[in-house]
Design a protein around this motif. Structure first.
Motif, PDB file in Angstrom:
ATOM      1  N   LEU A 114      25.514 -50.352 -51.827  1.00  0.00           N
ATOM      2  CA  LEU A 114      24.816 -49.076 -51.826  1.00  0.00           C
ATOM      3  C   LEU A 114      25.810 -47.941 -52.060  1.00  0.00           C
ATOM      4  N   ILE A 115      25.450 -47.029 -52.955  1.00  0.00           N
ATOM      5  CA  ILE A 115      26.270 -45.853 -53.231  1.00  0.00           C
ATOM      6  C   ILE A 115      25.372 -44.633 -53.097  1.00  0.00           C
ATOM      7  N   GLY A 116      25.695 -43.746 -52.158  1.00  0.00           N
ATOM      8  CA  GLY A 116      24.874 -42.566 -51.925  1.00  0.00           C
ATOM      9  C   GLY A 116      25.669 -41.290 -52.085  1.00  0.00           C
ATOM     10  N   HIS A 117      25.064 -40.294 -52.727  1.00  0.00           N
ATOM     11  CA  HIS A 117      25.705 -39.001 -52.925  1.00  0.00           C
ATOM     12  C   HIS A 117      25.054 -37.952 -52.034  1.00  0.00           C
ATOM     13  N   SER A 118      25.869 -37.203 -51.277  1.00  0.00           N
ATOM     14  CA  SER A 118      25.404 -36.067 -50.490  1.00  0.00           C
ATOM     15  C   SER A 118      24.312 -36.505 -49.510  1.00  0.00           C
ATOM     16  N   MET A 119      23.099 -35.989 -49.608  1.00  0.00           N
ATOM     17  CA  MET A 119      22.000 -36.474 -48.767  1.00  0.00           C
ATOM     18  C   MET A 119      21.777 -37.957 -48.985  1.00  0.00           C
ATOM     19  N   GLY A 120      22.003 -38.431 -50.191  1.00  0.00           N
ATOM     20  CA  GLY A 120      21.852 -39.854 -50.477  1.00  0.00           C
ATOM     21  C   GLY A 120      22.801 -40.720 -49.676  1.00  0.00           C
ATOM     22  N   ALA A 121      23.931 -40.151 -49.243  1.00  0.00           N
ATOM     23  CA  ALA A 121      24.861 -40.906 -48.391  1.00  0.00           C
ATOM     24  C   ALA A 121      24.250 -41.136 -47.014  1.00  0.00           C
ATOM     25  N   GLN A 122      23.524 -40.164 -46.494  1.00  0.00           N
ATOM     26  CA  GLN A 122      22.803 -40.363 -45.232  1.00  0.00           C
ATOM     27  C   GLN A 122      21.815 -41.514 -45.372  1.00  0.00           C
ATOM     28  N   ILE A 123      21.062 -41.491 -46.457  1.00  0.00           N
ATOM     29  CA  ILE A 123      20.054 -42.521 -46.706  1.00  0.00           C
ATOM     30  C   ILE A 123      20.719 -43.880 -46.889  1.00  0.00           C
ATOM     31  N   ALA A 124      21.828 -43.912 -47.619  1.00  0.00           N
ATOM     32  CA  ALA A 124      22.528 -45.178 -47.875  1.00  0.00           C
ATOM     33  C   ALA A 124      23.025 -45.802 -46.578  1.00  0.00           C
ATOM     34  N   GLU A 125      23.610 -44.998 -45.692  1.00  0.00           N
ATOM     35  CA  GLU A 125      24.111 -45.554 -44.433  1.00  0.00           C
ATOM     36  C   GLU A 125      22.966 -46.098 -43.579  1.00  0.00           C
ATOM     37  N   LEU A 126      21.889 -45.345 -43.464  1.00  0.00           N
ATOM     38  CA  LEU A 126      20.749 -45.803 -42.668  1.00  0.00           C
ATOM     39  C   LEU A 126      20.150 -47.075 -43.263  1.00  0.00           C
ATOM     40  N   ALA A 127      20.058 -47.138 -44.587  1.00  0.00           N
ATOM     41  CA  ALA A 127      19.520 -48.340 -45.237  1.00  0.00           C
ATOM     42  C   ALA A 127      20.454 -49.523 -45.027  1.00  0.00           C
ATOM     43  N   ALA A 128      21.764 -49.291 -45.084  1.00  0.00           N
ATOM     44  CA  ALA A 128      22.731 -50.381 -44.886  1.00  0.00           C
ATOM     45  C   ALA A 128      22.609 -50.977 -43.491  1.00  0.00           C
ATOM     46  N   MET A 129      22.360 -50.141 -42.495  1.00  0.00           N
ATOM     47  CA  MET A 129      22.184 -50.656 -41.135  1.00  0.00           C
ATOM     48  C   MET A 129      20.917 -51.503 -41.029  1.00  0.00           C
ATOM     49  N   ARG A 130      19.881 -51.098 -41.734  1.00  0.00           N
ATOM     50  CA  ARG A 130      18.635 -51.873 -41.727  1.00  0.00           C
ATOM     51  C   ARG A 130      18.805 -53.196 -42.458  1.00  0.00           C
ATOM     52  N   LEU A 131      19.554 -53.192 -43.536  1.00  0.00           N
ATOM     53  CA  LEU A 131      19.673 -54.370 -44.391  1.00  0.00           C
ATOM     54  C   LEU A 131      20.733 -55.359 -43.931  1.00  0.00           C
ATOM     55  N   GLY A 132      21.648 -54.923 -43.098  1.00  0.00           N
ATOM     56  CA  GLY A 132      22.644 -55.822 -42.520  1.00  0.00           C
ATOM     57  C   GLY A 132      23.472 -56.540 -43.565  1.00  0.00           C
ATOM     58  N   SER A 133      23.501 -57.855 -43.503  1.00  0.00           N
ATOM     59  CA  SER A 133      24.368 -58.661 -44.364  1.00  0.00           C
ATOM     60  C   SER A 133      23.956 -58.630 -45.832  1.00  0.00           C
ATOM     61  N   ARG A 134      22.775 -58.103 -46.142  1.00  0.00           N
ATOM     62  CA  ARG A 134      22.395 -57.962 -47.555  1.00  0.00           C
ATOM     63  C   ARG A 134      23.331 -57.018 -48.297  1.00  0.00           C
ATOM     64  N   VAL A 135      23.954 -56.085 -47.554  1.00  0.00           N
ATOM     65  CA  VAL A 135      24.810 -55.068 -48.173  1.00  0.00           C
ATOM     66  C   VAL A 135      26.267 -55.481 -48.036  1.00  0.00           C
ATOM     67  N   SER A 136      26.919 -55.708 -49.157  1.00  0.00           N
ATOM     68  CA  SER A 136      28.320 -56.139 -49.133  1.00  0.00           C
ATOM     69  C   SER A 136      29.284 -54.968 -49.099  1.00  0.00           C
ATOM     70  N   ALA A 137      28.850 -53.805 -49.566  1.00  0.00           N
ATOM     71  CA  ALA A 137      29.734 -52.640 -49.597  1.00  0.00           C
ATOM     72  C   ALA A 137      28.903 -51.363 -49.587  1.00  0.00           C
ATOM     73  N   LEU A 138      29.501 -50.301 -49.049  1.00  0.00           N
ATOM     74  CA  LEU A 138      28.841 -49.003 -48.937  1.00  0.00           C
ATOM     75  C   LEU A 138      29.812 -47.933 -49.412  1.00  0.00           C
ATOM     76  N   VAL A 139      29.343 -47.071 -50.324  1.00  0.00           N
ATOM     77  CA  VAL A 139      30.159 -45.953 -50.800  1.00  0.00           C
ATOM     78  C   VAL A 139      29.421 -44.662 -50.488  1.00  0.00           C
ATOM     79  N   LEU A 140      30.083 -43.770 -49.757  1.00  0.00           N
ATOM     80  CA  LEU A 140      29.526 -42.471 -49.398  1.00  0.00           C
ATOM     81  C   LEU A 140      30.278 -41.414 -50.188  1.00  0.00           C
ATOM     82  N   LEU A 141      29.602 -40.806 -51.154  1.00  0.00           N
ATOM     83  CA  LEU A 141      30.211 -39.890 -52.112  1.00  0.00           C
ATOM     84  C   LEU A 141      29.877 -38.448 -51.727  1.00  0.00           C
ATOM     85  N   THR A 142      30.909 -37.636 -51.500  1.00  0.00           N
ATOM     86  CA  THR A 142      30.742 -36.279 -50.960  1.00  0.00           C
ATOM     87  C   THR A 142      29.586 -36.262 -49.951  1.00  0.00           C
TER      88      THR A 142
END
Length: 250
Positions: free
Chosen positions: A81-109
């Motif tokens: 998951l790669i999220g930009h700005s507000m999308g980074a908030q969404i990406a982190e929350l989604a990564a916590m829900r998805l657990g091991s489905r997510v291999s990497a997380l990028v929070l951009l600005t």
């Protein structure tokens, strides 16, 4: 329309989550650059944005997370998951829900997940810019370092311009944030926090604070010569930083 590159790849599939005022179209330059390294990506529009411009609310972090989770669960490939700005908030929350489905997380600005209260004069400028191409253009010029005329026109075209209700809803969502953002992250994915050296919205100091307080084992990097949209302003440098990270954690 949401951008999708379908080049076959053994790498994780990238889900690109746009920020406030944007749509999935904002990711196309970066998606093209990442495709050259073999990464397949999708960039869905959030409700009220891009091809979903006419969809009604709620325009909330919770709804966006639900939609990203559903989007990911429709695919069997490993996901980053790669999220930009507000999308980074969404990406982190989604990564916590998805657990091991997510291999990497990028929070951009990244907008801090705990929220980002802004001064009243900025609040009025941002929150009341819905449906106003000139206002949204001015916001992008103020918060970027080198967006081109063509990029400004693309971002504020009538068929992707975010409307009044969506702008107000998402403004309230990202500034209010989520209470779990007040403590260290529960996300288990390998994480890169990527700031921009000349971002007047999410300053380098704020990015460092996010990493130190919430992602102490996360990687930290900065894109030189860019304002708030490094995936548009400095495409190659951003693609290089993301590709290098993904290859390291593969």
């Amino acid at each position: 329309m949401p951008y999708a590159n379908r080049q076959p790849s053994t790498n994780p599939k990238l889900v690109l989550i746009h920020g406030f005022l944007d749509s999935g179209l904002a990711w196309q330059p970066l998606a093209d650059a990442l495709a050259a390294s073999g990464y397949t990506s999708t960039a869905p529009d959030l409700a009220g944005a891009g091809a979903r411009q006419a969809e009604s609310g709620p325009y909330s972090l919770g709804r966006a997370v639900d939609e990203i989770v559903s989007h990911v669960n429709a695919d069997t490939a490993p996901i980053a998951l790669i999220g930009h700005s507000m999308g980074a908030q969404i990406a982190e929350l989604a990564a916590m829900r998805l657990g091991s489905r997510v291999s990497a997380l990028v929070l951009l600005t990244p907008t801090p997940l705990g929220g980002n209260a802004l001064p009243d004069e900025i609040r009025s400028t941002l929150r009341e810019s819905g449906g106003d191409a000139l206002a949204q253009r001015s916001i992008r010029q103020t918060f970027s370092k080198n967006l081109s005329e063509a990029q400004l026109l693309t971002a504020t075209a009538a068929d992707v311009l975010m409307g009044s209700d969506a702008v107000r809803g998402y403004y309230d969502a990202f500034t209010g944030g989520d209470i779990i953002g007040k403590r260290p992250t529960a996300c288990t994915a390998q994480t890169l926090i990527l700031g921009a050296q000349d971002d007047p919205v999410i300053s380098p100091e704020m990015v460092r604070q996010i990493q130190e307080e919430r992602f102490p084992v996360g990687r930290l990097g900065f894109i030189a010569g860019s304002g708030h949209w490094p995936h548009i302003e400095r495409v190659e440098a951003t693609a290089h930083a993301i590709t290098e990270f993904l290859q390291e954690v593969a």
